[in-house]
Design a protein around this motif. Structure first.
Motif, PDB file in Angstrom:
ATOM      1  N   THR A  99       1.926  32.933  40.610  1.00  0.00           N
ATOM      2  CA  THR A  99       0.810  33.191  39.522  1.00  0.00           C
ATOM      3  C   THR A  99       0.146  32.404  38.979  1.00  0.00           C
ATOM      4  O   THR A  99      -1.410  32.045  38.283  1.00  0.00           O
ATOM      5  N   ASN A 132      -5.137  39.567  41.961  1.00  0.00           N
ATOM      6  CA  ASN A 132      -4.969  40.931  41.547  1.00  0.00           C
ATOM      7  C   ASN A 132      -3.796  41.633  41.970  1.00  0.00           C
ATOM      8  O   ASN A 132      -3.568  42.420  41.868  1.00  0.00           O
ATOM      9  N   SER A 133      -3.658  41.545  43.610  1.00  0.00           N
ATOM     10  CA  SER A 133      -3.051  41.519  44.651  1.00  0.00           C
ATOM     11  C   SER A 133      -1.378  41.289  44.206  1.00  0.00           C
ATOM     12  O   SER A 133      -0.173  42.224  43.759  1.00  0.00           O
ATOM     13  N   ASP A 182      -9.169  35.624  43.160  1.00  0.00           N
ATOM     14  CA  ASP A 182      -9.379  36.392  41.957  1.00  0.00           C
ATOM     15  C   ASP A 182      -8.741  37.645  43.052  1.00  0.00           C
ATOM     16  O   ASP A 182      -7.824  38.521  42.322  1.00  0.00           O
ATOM     17  N   ASP A 183      -9.089  38.137  44.291  1.00  0.00           N
ATOM     18  CA  ASP A 183      -8.744  39.763  44.796  1.00  0.00           C
ATOM     19  C   ASP A 183      -7.282  39.651  44.904  1.00  0.00           C
ATOM     20  O   ASP A 183      -6.982  40.106  45.015  1.00  0.00           O
TER      21      ASP A 183
END
Length: 294
Positions: free
Chosen positions: A84, A218-219, A214-215
């Motif tokens: 992250t 989020n995962s 960004d996707d």
């Protein structure tokens, strides 16, 4: 029937010998703290003891399994947290590079940093615990990601099978995460396209690449949430196993441990009986011919 001196002597010696045996039993119980020393002493207690100890051994094995699952999950959580942070840094670089005010040298510097961050993610994806790759499903002997020379993206060969560990009788918990939700081929393709775009070796739409990034972030966050839920369940299982261990140890103690107060009382009583038997035997057994004639 005529009672002879030999009969009296044999009976006296036999009873004294039995008294010694009983004294020995009480002394063993007192020194060991156990009711029985061998299965023949009390087969029922011995059989129950075997059953209780088997249950305790199973619980201890499940606790060792829990320790392994904790190790996997702790390392997975650490890797996801690091991932992250890395992706957040990549996002900051992309946003910085989109403003249109950077020089070609600045863009090259961004490309080089993204390249290093990408390599760092490859190492994170290939994390090993006790010689096992924890992000490759049940294929724990093979690295899931292979780094390739630029401008090619790292090659991802993920195994998505669940790596389960039995943590209680009939209960198996998933120890790993789904690598496709974190270290997917799409993620490394996006990072490679960003690197190539800032290097100028290919043209890419930074807005679309930023949306893809960004996707992927989020995962990773969703996978961290799912992992946290499993950690909470694991803690509940650990608490239940600890309670079962205490109960099993108590059952073993109740079944096998001697009542020390009772053993001491019985031992003192048997000592008194033994002394009386020796005293009576000394009177019955005539030690010499002179005593017999007297």
């Amino acid at each position: 029937m005529r009672v002879t001196q030999l009969m009296l002597t044999n009976n006296s010696l036999r009873n004294v010998s039995k008294s010694y045996d009983r004294l020995g039993v009480y002394q063993e119980q007192l020194s060991t703290g156990k009711k029985i020393q061998r299965p023949s002493d009390d087969p029922v207690v011995a059989m129950k003891g075997m059953y209780y100890r088997t249950s305790l051994t199973e619980i201890e094995q499940y606790q060792r399994n829990l320790s392994e699952v904790y190790t996997w999950m702790d390392n997975s959580e650490s890797a996801l947290d690091h991932t992250t942070q890395v992706l957040q840094r990549v996002r900051e670089l992309v946003v910085q590079g989109k403003n249109g005010t950077l020089t070609p040298e600045d863009q090259q510097a961004i490309a080089r940093e993204i390249e290093q961050l990408k390599s760092d993610l490859v190492q994170t994806a290939n994390t090993k615990v006790a010689g096992k790759y924890i992000f490759n499903g049940t294929n724990i002997a093979q690295a899931p990601v292979t780094e390739q020379t630029s401008p090619n993206a790292p090659l991802v060969q993920n195994n998505t099978d669940d790596f389960t560990v039995e943590v209680s009788k009939g209960i198996k918990l998933k120890a790993n995460i789904n690598p496709n939700n974190v270290f997917s081929q799409e993620l490394f393709n996006t990072l490679q396209q960003l690197e190539n775009t800032f290097k100028g070796t290919s043209s890419g739409n930074l807005d679309n690449l930023l949306k893809d990034l960004d996707d992927r972030m989020n995962s990773v966050l969703a996978e961290r949430a799912e992992l946290g839920a499993r950690v909470n369940r694991l803690e509940l299982v650990e608490q239940r196993l600890s309670t079962q261990q205490v109960i099993a140890q108590q059952m073993i103690s109740d079944n096998e441990d001697a009542d020390i107060e009772k053993v001491i009382t019985d031992l003192k009583t048997q000592e008194s009986v033994h002394r009386a038997a020796l005293s009576v035997g000394a009177r019955i057994i005539q030690p010499t011919l002179v005593d017999f004639l007297r």
